[in-house]
Design a protein around this motif. Structure first.
Motif, short mmCIF file in Angstrom:
data_model
loop_
_atom_site.label_atom_id
_atom_site.label_comp_id
_atom_site.label_asym_id
_atom_site.label_seq_id
_atom_site.Cartn_x
_atom_site.Cartn_y
_atom_site.Cartn_z
N ALA A 13 0.81 -1.21 0.00
CA ALA A 13 0.00 0.00 0.00
C ALA A 13 0.85 1.26 0.00
CB ALA A 13 -0.94 0.00 1.20
N LEU A 14 2.16 1.12 0.10
CA LEU A 14 3.03 2.30 0.07
C LEU A 14 3.07 2.87 -1.34
CD1 LEU A 14 6.09 1.06 2.15
CD2 LEU A 14 4.14 2.40 2.93
N ASP A 15 2.91 4.19 -1.43
CA ASP A 15 3.00 4.82 -2.74
C ASP A 15 4.38 5.44 -2.95
OD1 ASP A 15 2.97 7.17 -1.26
OD2 ASP A 15 0.98 7.80 -1.92
N ASP A 16 4.55 6.14 -4.05
CA ASP A 16 5.86 6.71 -4.38
C ASP A 16 6.32 7.72 -3.34
OD1 ASP A 16 6.01 5.15 -6.64
OD2 ASP A 16 5.28 6.72 -7.98
N VAL A 17 5.41 8.50 -2.78
CA VAL A 17 5.78 9.49 -1.76
C VAL A 17 6.27 8.79 -0.50
CG1 VAL A 17 4.96 11.39 -0.30
CG2 VAL A 17 4.23 11.24 -2.69
N ASP A 18 5.56 7.74 -0.07
CA ASP A 18 5.99 6.98 1.11
C ASP A 18 7.38 6.39 0.89
OD1 ASP A 18 3.62 7.42 2.54
OD2 ASP A 18 2.67 5.62 1.70
N ARG A 19 7.60 5.85 -0.28
CA ARG A 19 8.92 5.26 -0.58
C ARG A 19 10.01 6.33 -0.61
NH1 ARG A 19 5.55 2.17 -3.98
NH2 ARG A 19 5.36 0.04 -3.23
N ALA A 20 9.67 7.52 -1.14
CA ALA A 20 10.64 8.62 -1.17
C ALA A 20 10.98 9.06 0.25
CB ALA A 20 10.08 9.78 -1.99
N ILE A 21 9.97 9.16 1.11
CA ILE A 21 10.20 9.53 2.50
C ILE A 21 11.12 8.51 3.16
CG2 ILE A 21 9.10 9.70 4.79
CD1 ILE A 21 6.68 10.97 3.33
N LEU A 36 12.76 17.41 4.72
CA LEU A 36 12.26 16.15 4.16
C LEU A 36 11.10 16.42 3.21
CD1 LEU A 36 12.19 13.05 4.07
CD2 LEU A 36 10.80 13.12 6.16
N ALA A 37 10.17 17.26 3.62
CA ALA A 37 9.02 17.61 2.78
C ALA A 37 9.48 18.23 1.47
CB ALA A 37 8.09 18.55 3.53
N GLU A 38 10.44 19.13 1.54
CA GLU A 38 10.95 19.78 0.33
C GLU A 38 11.60 18.76 -0.60
OE1 GLU A 38 14.22 23.18 -0.83
OE2 GLU A 38 13.16 23.35 1.09
N ALA A 49 2.36 13.92 8.58
CA ALA A 49 1.30 12.91 8.73
C ALA A 49 1.75 11.56 8.15
CB ALA A 49 0.02 13.38 8.04
N ARG A 50 2.39 11.59 7.00
CA ARG A 50 2.84 10.35 6.37
C ARG A 50 3.96 9.70 7.17
NH1 ARG A 50 2.09 9.17 0.59
NH2 ARG A 50 0.31 10.36 -0.14
N THR A 51 4.87 10.52 7.70
CA THR A 51 5.97 9.98 8.51
C THR A 51 5.42 9.32 9.77
OG1 THR A 51 7.45 11.68 7.65
CG2 THR A 51 8.14 10.56 9.66
N ARG A 52 4.47 9.96 10.39
CA ARG A 52 3.84 9.37 11.60
C ARG A 52 3.14 8.06 11.25
NH1 ARG A 52 1.40 14.86 14.36
NH2 ARG A 52 3.35 15.48 15.37
N ALA A 53 2.44 8.04 10.13
CA ALA A 53 1.75 6.81 9.72
C ALA A 53 2.76 5.70 9.43
CB ALA A 53 0.88 7.08 8.50
N LEU A 54 3.87 6.04 8.82
CA LEU A 54 4.90 5.02 8.53
C LEU A 54 5.51 4.49 9.82
CD1 LEU A 54 6.60 6.75 5.48
CD2 LEU A 54 5.39 4.56 5.44
N ARG A 55 5.68 5.34 10.82
CA ARG A 55 6.23 4.89 12.10
C ARG A 55 5.30 3.87 12.76
NH1 ARG A 55 7.81 10.62 14.28
NH2 ARG A 55 9.82 10.85 13.25
#
Length: 56
Positions: A13-21, A36-38, A49-55
């Motif tokens: 379910a990880l998308d390209d943004v999650d993988r980039a993070i 990181l956002a930049e 929000a995405r970083t917290r969800a990944l944690r």
């Protein structure tokens, strides 16, 4: 039944943004959220929000 907000998403379910993070954090785990956002091209609030969800 709707999953609880704290449920962990499967790897597929990880998308390209999650993988980039994850890639940026693997290279430098102390990278501040704004930088990181930049680097991944999203708003700081989205990145946080995405970083917290990944944690979780």
């Amino acid at each position: 039944m709707t999953p609880a907000p704290n449920d962990v998403r499967p790897f597929s379910a990880l998308d390209d943004v999650d993988r980039a993070i994850l890639g940026e954090l693997a290279a430098d785990g102390r990278l501040p959220n704004n930088a990181l956002a930049e680097r991944v091209g999203v708003a700081p609030s989205t990145c946080l929000a995405r970083t917290r969800a990944l944690r979780e």
